[in-house]
Design a protein around this motif. Structure first.
Motif, PDB file in Angstrom:
ATOM      1  N   ASP A 257       0.610  -0.780   0.250  1.00  0.00           N
ATOM      2  CA  ASP A 257       0.091  -0.096  -0.073  1.00  0.00           C
ATOM      3  C   ASP A 257       0.517   1.170  -0.020  1.00  0.00           C
ATOM      4  O   ASP A 257       0.287   2.247  -0.081  1.00  0.00           O
ATOM      5  CB  ASP A 257      -1.138  -0.187   1.346  1.00  0.00           C
TER       6      ASP A 257
ATOM      7  N   ASP B 177       0.220   3.693  -2.777  1.00  0.00           N
ATOM      8  CA  ASP B 177      -1.207   4.233  -2.925  1.00  0.00           C
ATOM      9  C   ASP B 177      -1.098   6.160  -2.754  1.00  0.00           C
ATOM     10  O   ASP B 177      -1.029   6.695  -1.835  1.00  0.00           O
ATOM     11  CB  ASP B 177      -1.956   3.761  -2.047  1.00  0.00           C
TER      12      ASP B 177
ATOM     13  N   LEU C 247      -8.910   8.220  -4.513  1.00  0.00           N
ATOM     14  CA  LEU C 247      -8.299   8.013  -5.380  1.00  0.00           C
ATOM     15  C   LEU C 247     -10.216   8.631  -5.939  1.00  0.00           C
ATOM     16  O   LEU C 247     -11.310   8.819  -5.352  1.00  0.00           O
ATOM     17  CB  LEU C 247      -9.034   6.781  -5.187  1.00  0.00           C
TER      18      LEU C 247
ATOM     19  N   ALA D 222     -11.584   4.736  -8.325  1.00  0.00           N
ATOM     20  CA  ALA D 222     -12.081   3.382  -7.163  1.00  0.00           C
ATOM     21  C   ALA D 222     -13.628   2.065  -7.734  1.00  0.00           C
ATOM     22  O   ALA D 222     -13.596   1.240  -7.347  1.00  0.00           O
ATOM     23  CB  ALA D 222     -12.712   3.672  -6.191  1.00  0.00           C
TER      24      ALA D 222
ATOM     25  N   THR E 160      -8.218   6.453   0.169  1.00  0.00           N
ATOM     26  CA  THR E 160      -8.057   4.882  -0.646  1.00  0.00           C
ATOM     27  C   THR E 160      -7.460   3.879   0.467  1.00  0.00           C
ATOM     28  O   THR E 160      -8.327   2.958   0.461  1.00  0.00           O
ATOM     29  CB  THR E 160      -6.314   5.085  -1.199  1.00  0.00           C
TER      30      THR E 160
ATOM     31  N   ARG F 221      -8.810   0.764   0.736  1.00  0.00           N
ATOM     32  CA  ARG F 221      -8.606  -0.943   0.886  1.00  0.00           C
ATOM     33  C   ARG F 221      -8.682  -2.029   2.136  1.00  0.00           C
ATOM     34  O   ARG F 221      -9.049  -3.385   2.213  1.00  0.00           O
ATOM     35  CB  ARG F 221      -6.928  -0.705   1.433  1.00  0.00           C
TER      36      ARG F 221
END
Length: 89
Positions: free
Chosen positions: A31, A34, A38, A43, A74, A78
């Motif tokens: 991650d 990242d 997003l 997404a 994000t 996740r």
């Protein structure tokens, strides 16, 4: 020697911690690149449109609305991706 008891077997506590630490490090590395947010389109592409819409409908995520943009954090996406989902909700 401390042991953790699971339904099917016993595991030494140190082994459990080492496995857990390895898993956390792998997730952090994965991650690391990242972005913080997003776009809605990205997404949908990464996590699946139906997943993102379901999480939003269930109140598990809230989009951040900016002029001309809808974005999601994000890290929240996740977390939901890694959580066992109840698809009957």
């Amino acid at each position: 020697m401390a042991l953790l008891q699971f339904l099917d077997h016993l595991i030494p506590y140190e082994t459990f911690l080492n496995d857990l630490a390895s898993r956390v490090v792998a997730l952090l590395k994965n991650d690391n690149d990242d972005p913080e947010y997003l776009s809605q389109r990205k997404a949908y592409e990464v996590f699946g449109r139906r997943n993102v819409e379901r999480w939003r409908r269930q109140g598990k995520i809230e989009p951040i609305k900016r002029p001309g943009k809808v974005e999601y954090r994000t890290c929240e996406l996740r977390m939901l991706q890694r959580t066992v989902q109840d698809y009957l909700d």
